[in-house]
Design an enzyme around this catalytic site. Structure first.
Site, mmCIF file in Angstrom:
data_model
loop_
_atom_site.group_PDB
_atom_site.id
_atom_site.type_symbol
_atom_site.label_atom_id
_atom_site.label_comp_id
_atom_site.label_asym_id
_atom_site.label_seq_id
_atom_site.Cartn_x
_atom_site.Cartn_y
_atom_site.Cartn_z
ATOM 1 N N ARG A 29 34.269 50.996 43.019
ATOM 2 C CA ARG A 29 34.033 49.859 44.069
ATOM 3 C C ARG A 29 34.056 48.442 43.864
ATOM 4 N NH1 ARG A 29 33.078 53.049 48.095
ATOM 5 N NH2 ARG A 29 31.934 55.033 47.699
ATOM 6 N N ASP A 30 34.759 47.735 44.391
ATOM 7 C CA ASP A 30 34.856 46.082 44.284
ATOM 8 C C ASP A 30 33.754 45.605 44.479
ATOM 9 O OD1 ASP A 30 37.646 44.024 44.435
ATOM 10 O OD2 ASP A 30 35.628 42.969 44.689
ATOM 11 N N ILE A 31 33.438 44.479 43.449
ATOM 12 C CA ILE A 31 32.154 44.005 43.497
ATOM 13 C C ILE A 31 31.832 43.104 44.581
ATOM 14 C CG2 ILE A 31 32.526 42.024 42.253
ATOM 15 C CD1 ILE A 31 30.065 42.696 40.308
ATOM 16 N N ASN A 87 47.787 42.531 43.447
ATOM 17 C CA ASN A 87 48.164 40.871 43.602
ATOM 18 C C ASN A 87 48.834 40.822 42.185
ATOM 19 O OD1 ASN A 87 46.927 40.473 46.159
ATOM 20 N ND2 ASN A 87 44.840 40.391 45.319
ATOM 21 N N VAL A 96 42.074 39.130 37.681
ATOM 22 C CA VAL A 96 41.709 39.755 36.682
ATOM 23 C C VAL A 96 42.958 40.660 36.024
ATOM 24 C CG1 VAL A 96 40.589 41.894 35.557
ATOM 25 C CG2 VAL A 96 39.284 40.652 37.437
ATOM 26 N N HIS A 100 45.629 46.526 38.651
ATOM 27 C CA HIS A 100 44.663 47.021 39.490
ATOM 28 C C HIS A 100 45.218 47.126 40.989
ATOM 29 C CE1 HIS A 100 43.284 42.935 39.378
ATOM 30 N NE2 HIS A 100 42.933 43.055 40.753
ATOM 31 N N HIS A 102 44.292 47.512 44.640
ATOM 32 C CA HIS A 102 42.837 47.632 45.742
ATOM 33 C C HIS A 102 43.222 48.631 46.959
ATOM 34 C CE1 HIS A 102 41.681 43.352 44.778
ATOM 35 N NE2 HIS A 102 42.731 43.247 44.346
HETATM 36 P P1 DGP Z 1 42.511 40.304 42.110
HETATM 37 O O1 DGP Z 1 42.043 39.124 42.780
HETATM 38 O O2 DGP Z 1 43.583 41.131 42.700
HETATM 39 O O3 DGP Z 1 42.718 40.100 40.634
HETATM 40 O O4 DGP Z 1 41.173 41.329 42.209
HETATM 41 C C1 DGP Z 1 40.301 41.561 41.272
HETATM 42 C C2 DGP Z 1 39.076 41.987 41.970
HETATM 43 O O5 DGP Z 1 37.998 42.437 41.326
HETATM 44 C C3 DGP Z 1 38.193 41.184 43.075
HETATM 45 O O6 DGP Z 1 38.371 41.372 44.280
HETATM 46 C C4 DGP Z 1 36.772 41.213 42.521
HETATM 47 C C5 DGP Z 1 36.593 42.339 41.590
HETATM 48 N N1 DGP Z 1 35.831 42.204 40.489
HETATM 49 C C6 DGP Z 1 35.697 41.215 39.553
HETATM 50 N N2 DGP Z 1 34.812 41.446 38.711
HETATM 51 C C7 DGP Z 1 34.282 42.513 38.938
HETATM 52 C C8 DGP Z 1 33.460 43.402 38.317
HETATM 53 O O7 DGP Z 1 32.839 43.240 37.240
HETATM 54 N N3 DGP Z 1 33.123 44.632 38.797
HETATM 55 C C9 DGP Z 1 33.694 45.138 39.942
HETATM 56 N N4 DGP Z 1 33.301 46.348 40.430
HETATM 57 N N5 DGP Z 1 34.716 44.310 40.400
HETATM 58 C C10 DGP Z 1 34.876 43.072 40.338
#
Ligand code: DGP
Length: 114
Positions: A29-31, A87, A96, A100, A102
Site C-alpha cells: 500500500r502507498d504511504i 510515472n 522514487v 513501480h 500504481h
Molecule cells: P511516484 O511519484 O510515481 O514516484 O510514486 C512514489 C509513491 O511512493 C508515492 O505515491 C508515495 C509512495 N511512497 C514514498 N515513500 C514510501 C514509503 O516509504 N512507503 C510506502 N508504502 N510508500 C511510499
C-alpha cells in the site's frame, strides 16, 4: 540490492503493508494514498525508470501488469474499474527511482488525469 526505499521494502529491510508478493514482484500500500485503494507494484529487480527496462525485462514487465490485475481482483476493484500508472522521471512526478506501477481504484477516476 538497491539503495532506494522500494529496494529496501523488496529486500525486507524496510517494512510496508504488503498485499502480494512472489519471486519477482512485491505489491504494497502507498504511504500517501490518492484513492481508497492505492497499491504500488514493484519488481524485486531494481530498475530505476521505465526508460531503463530492456528487452530482457519483457517478461518481468508482464508480471508487473499481471500482479496489478491480481491485486485489483483481491481489493474488489477489478469489476468496477481501476487505473494503473507508471510515472517516468521527474516531469511525470516520479519521486522514487525504483520502477513501480500504481494501482488506483475505489472511487471515480477522471480522464484525462490532468
Ligand atoms: P511516484 O511519484 O510515481 O514516484 O510514486 C512514489 C509513491 O511512493 C508515492 O505515491 C508515495 C509512495 N511512497 C514514498 N515513500 C514510501 C514509503 O516509504 N512507503 C510506502 N508504502 N510508500 C511510499
Amino acid at each position: 540490492m538497491s539503495d532506494t526505499i522500494f529496494g529496501k521494502i523488496a529486500s525486507g529491510e524496510m517494512s510496508a503493508d504488503i498485499v502480494y508478493q512472489d519471486d519477482d514482484v512485491v505489491a504494497f500500500r502507498d504511504i500517501s494514498p490518492q484513492a481508497p485503494t492505492h497499491v504500488l507494484v514493484i519488481p524485486r529487480k531494481p530498475i530505476p525508470t521505465l526508460n531503463d527496462a530492456t528487452p530482457a525485462d519483457a517478461e518481468l514487465l508482464g508480471k508487473l501488469l499481471l500482479a496489478a490485475a491480481k491485486v485489483a481482483e483481491a481489493e474488489g476493484i477489478a469489476e468496477g474499474g481501476y487505473r494503473t500508472v507508471i510515472n517516468c522521471n521527474a516531469g511525470a512526478g516520479q519521486t522514487v527511482f525504483h520502477l513501480h506501477l500504481h494501482v488506483l481504484g475505489g472511487r471515480p477516476l477522471q480522464w484525462p488525469p490532468g
